[in-house]
Design an enzyme around this catalytic site. Sequence first.
Site, PDB file in Angstrom:
ATOM      1  N   CYS A 115       0.595  -1.138  -0.056  1.00  0.00           N
ATOM      2  CA  CYS A 115       0.054  -0.099   0.023  1.00  0.00           C
ATOM      3  C   CYS A 115       0.874   1.280  -0.064  1.00  0.00           C
ATOM      4  CB  CYS A 115      -0.899  -0.019   1.277  1.00  0.00           C
ATOM      5  SG  CYS A 115      -2.175  -1.297   1.179  1.00  0.00           S
ATOM      6  N   HIS A 252      -3.190   7.369   1.800  1.00  0.00           N
ATOM      7  CA  HIS A 252      -3.588   5.966   1.668  1.00  0.00           C
ATOM      8  C   HIS A 252      -4.986   5.553   2.098  1.00  0.00           C
ATOM      9  CE1 HIS A 252      -3.952   1.696   0.894  1.00  0.00           C
ATOM     10  NE2 HIS A 252      -3.833   1.512   2.178  1.00  0.00           N
ATOM     11  N   ASN A 282      -9.939   0.009  -0.403  1.00  0.00           N
ATOM     12  CA  ASN A 282      -8.651   0.041  -0.204  1.00  0.00           C
ATOM     13  C   ASN A 282      -7.926  -0.638  -1.508  1.00  0.00           C
ATOM     14  OD1 ASN A 282      -5.927  -0.369   0.224  1.00  0.00           O
ATOM     15  ND2 ASN A 282      -6.046  -1.135   2.331  1.00  0.00           N
TER      16      ASN A 282
HETATM   17  O1  UT7 Z   1      -3.686  -0.928   3.653  1.00  0.00           O
HETATM   18  C1  UT7 Z   1      -2.962  -1.420   4.566  1.00  0.00           C
HETATM   19  C2  UT7 Z   1      -3.065  -0.977   5.828  1.00  0.00           C
HETATM   20  N1  UT7 Z   1      -4.486  -1.657   6.642  1.00  0.00           N
HETATM   21  C3  UT7 Z   1      -5.069  -1.104   7.283  1.00  0.00           C
HETATM   22  O2  UT7 Z   1      -4.567   0.062   7.705  1.00  0.00           O
HETATM   23  C4  UT7 Z   1      -6.215  -1.930   8.182  1.00  0.00           C
HETATM   24  C5  UT7 Z   1      -6.245  -1.495   9.505  1.00  0.00           C
HETATM   25  N2  UT7 Z   1      -7.285  -2.043  10.311  1.00  0.00           N
HETATM   26  C6  UT7 Z   1      -8.542  -1.932  10.164  1.00  0.00           C
HETATM   27  O3  UT7 Z   1      -8.752  -0.856   9.328  1.00  0.00           O
HETATM   28  C7  UT7 Z   1      -9.573  -2.456  11.119  1.00  0.00           C
HETATM   29  O4  UT7 Z   1      -8.819  -2.918  12.064  1.00  0.00           O
HETATM   30  C8  UT7 Z   1     -10.672  -3.390  10.502  1.00  0.00           C
HETATM   31  C9  UT7 Z   1     -11.357  -2.659   9.586  1.00  0.00           C
HETATM   32  C10 UT7 Z   1      -9.786  -4.530   9.511  1.00  0.00           C
HETATM   33  C11 UT7 Z   1     -11.510  -4.270  11.647  1.00  0.00           C
HETATM   34  O5  UT7 Z   1     -11.908  -3.061  12.543  1.00  0.00           O
HETATM   35  P1  UT7 Z   1     -11.723  -3.099  13.878  1.00  0.00           P
HETATM   36  O6  UT7 Z   1     -12.939  -2.361  14.403  1.00  0.00           O
HETATM   37  O7  UT7 Z   1     -10.571  -3.274  14.269  1.00  0.00           O
HETATM   38  O8  UT7 Z   1     -12.567  -4.691  14.335  1.00  0.00           O
HETATM   39  P2  UT7 Z   1     -12.005  -5.988  14.854  1.00  0.00           P
HETATM   40  O9  UT7 Z   1     -11.101  -6.592  13.851  1.00  0.00           O
HETATM   41  O10 UT7 Z   1     -11.651  -5.751  16.275  1.00  0.00           O
HETATM   42  O11 UT7 Z   1     -13.506  -6.943  14.981  1.00  0.00           O
HETATM   43  C12 UT7 Z   1     -14.481  -6.622  15.730  1.00  0.00           C
HETATM   44  C13 UT7 Z   1     -15.547  -7.674  15.672  1.00  0.00           C
HETATM   45  C14 UT7 Z   1     -14.987  -9.126  15.889  1.00  0.00           C
HETATM   46  O12 UT7 Z   1     -15.793  -9.695  16.339  1.00  0.00           O
HETATM   47  P3  UT7 Z   1     -15.747 -10.107  17.773  1.00  0.00           P
HETATM   48  O13 UT7 Z   1     -14.515 -10.949  18.068  1.00  0.00           O
HETATM   49  O14 UT7 Z   1     -15.912  -8.790  18.686  1.00  0.00           O
HETATM   50  O15 UT7 Z   1     -17.056 -11.032  18.156  1.00  0.00           O
HETATM   51  C15 UT7 Z   1     -14.701  -9.607  14.512  1.00  0.00           C
HETATM   52  O16 UT7 Z   1     -14.919 -10.850  14.114  1.00  0.00           O
HETATM   53  O17 UT7 Z   1     -15.995  -7.162  14.287  1.00  0.00           O
HETATM   54  C16 UT7 Z   1     -15.965  -8.960  13.647  1.00  0.00           C
HETATM   55  N3  UT7 Z   1     -15.874  -8.420  12.257  1.00  0.00           N
HETATM   56  C17 UT7 Z   1     -16.841  -8.363  11.340  1.00  0.00           C
HETATM   57  N4  UT7 Z   1     -17.935  -8.154  11.991  1.00  0.00           N
HETATM   58  C18 UT7 Z   1     -18.794  -8.075  10.551  1.00  0.00           C
HETATM   59  C19 UT7 Z   1     -14.612  -8.288  11.552  1.00  0.00           C
HETATM   60  N5  UT7 Z   1     -14.994  -8.186  10.170  1.00  0.00           N
HETATM   61  C20 UT7 Z   1     -16.281  -8.120  10.019  1.00  0.00           C
HETATM   62  C21 UT7 Z   1     -17.134  -8.113   9.014  1.00  0.00           C
HETATM   63  N6  UT7 Z   1     -18.470  -8.065   9.330  1.00  0.00           N
HETATM   64  N7  UT7 Z   1     -16.727  -7.790   7.722  1.00  0.00           N
END
Ligand code: UT7
Length: 325
Positions: A115, A252, A282
């Site tokens: 990225c 980005h 992204n």
């Molecule tokens: O381009 C390269 C750089 N990339 C980035 O900068 C990405 C950085 N990370 C992010 O943008 C975020 O961490 C994400 C968007 C990937 C995830 O958001 P988050 O607020 O950090 O969510 P999380 O991973 O803590 O997940 C929260 C909950 C989890 O469930 P439990 O364990 O709380 O029951 C996940 O399993 O959300 C669940 N979850 C989803 N639910 C519905 C994860 N993905 C999804 C989904 N739909 N697509």
Amino acid sequence: MTVIRSQIIGCGAYLPERILTNDELARMVDTSDEWIAARTGIRRRHIVVDGETTADLALRAATRALADARVTAQEIDLVIVATTTPNETFPSVATAVQSRIGMTRGAAFDVQAVCSGFIYGLAVADSFIRTKQAETILLVGAETMSRLMDWTDRTTCVLFGDGAGALVIRAGEGGGDLSDRGVFNTKLYSDGRLHDLLYVDGGPSTTGMTGHLRMLGKEVFKHAVINIAESIEASASASGIAISDIDWFVPHQANQRILDATARRLKVAPQRFISTIEDHGNTSAASVPLALDVAVRDGRIKRGDLILLEAMGGGLTWGAALLRW
Ligand code: UT7
């Protein structure tokens, strides 16, 4: 004192026609429009159809940038394509673009920093221009991230999209101060110890297969805001300017929450961060030039504006670039 500056003389972008909405994704994996929009800001993304490749997207963005710059292919000395999703393991996408725009001289190569690829590519282009190895460069960021998705993994497949953006960069003269047009500095960083946070589980020398993208999103998020803010501050201070002097930040596009948190950390109004995340998702190395193109076309970015580009991605890699448009 007269100095050589890498000046942007044209830009262009291209998005594949097929749009994949959050609601469509909700029929493929256990997710919802509400979750994706609230956690990322993404509503839709463009993805390629069968037979459509990274080189196809790169070519279209490049053609538009060349037309915008009123430059012919024969005037280009160097093609650099930032991509992590090449058509083939080799040769480079850049050589495909070179032949397809009808360029029969000069050189072409890809840059791979995921990225952050476009910032890395800009740093390389700027170095080639300032060391007089090239006068006119076509720099493209092009990706088909949809080809790396595990479409059963809701934690990644909802985040990424495909697209391409391009700049034509030409050597120009400046007075050596901040009133010049062109690139003032680029700042590149990486930390290979953080491999496991974001990688693809395949490749020619391991599995022999392309593999799928794997990410520990929460961990990447923590690094993103800190690293991006620090690289912006490093770039601004290297040229002796205050953050408040920057007209537009072109980040980005990984997550709207990262953009907002970075703006808060730098005490900048969030409106000054160009965001295309809602419509593009992204697009990895394509996201910065795609966002640039949108803001130039809609009139926000104007000739003479001070622009800060930044990105972070797999590696981890990150970086920033400061320029006057
Ligand atoms: O381009 C390269 C750089 N990339 C980035 O900068 C990405 C950085 N990370 C992010 O943008 C975020 O961490 C994400 C968007 C990937 C995830 O958001 P988050 O607020 O950090 O969510 P999380 O991973 O803590 O997940 C929260 C909950 C989890 O469930 P439990 O364990 O709380 O029951 C996940 O399993 O959300 C669940 N979850 C989803 N639910 C519905 C994860 N993905 C999804 C989904 N739909 N697509």
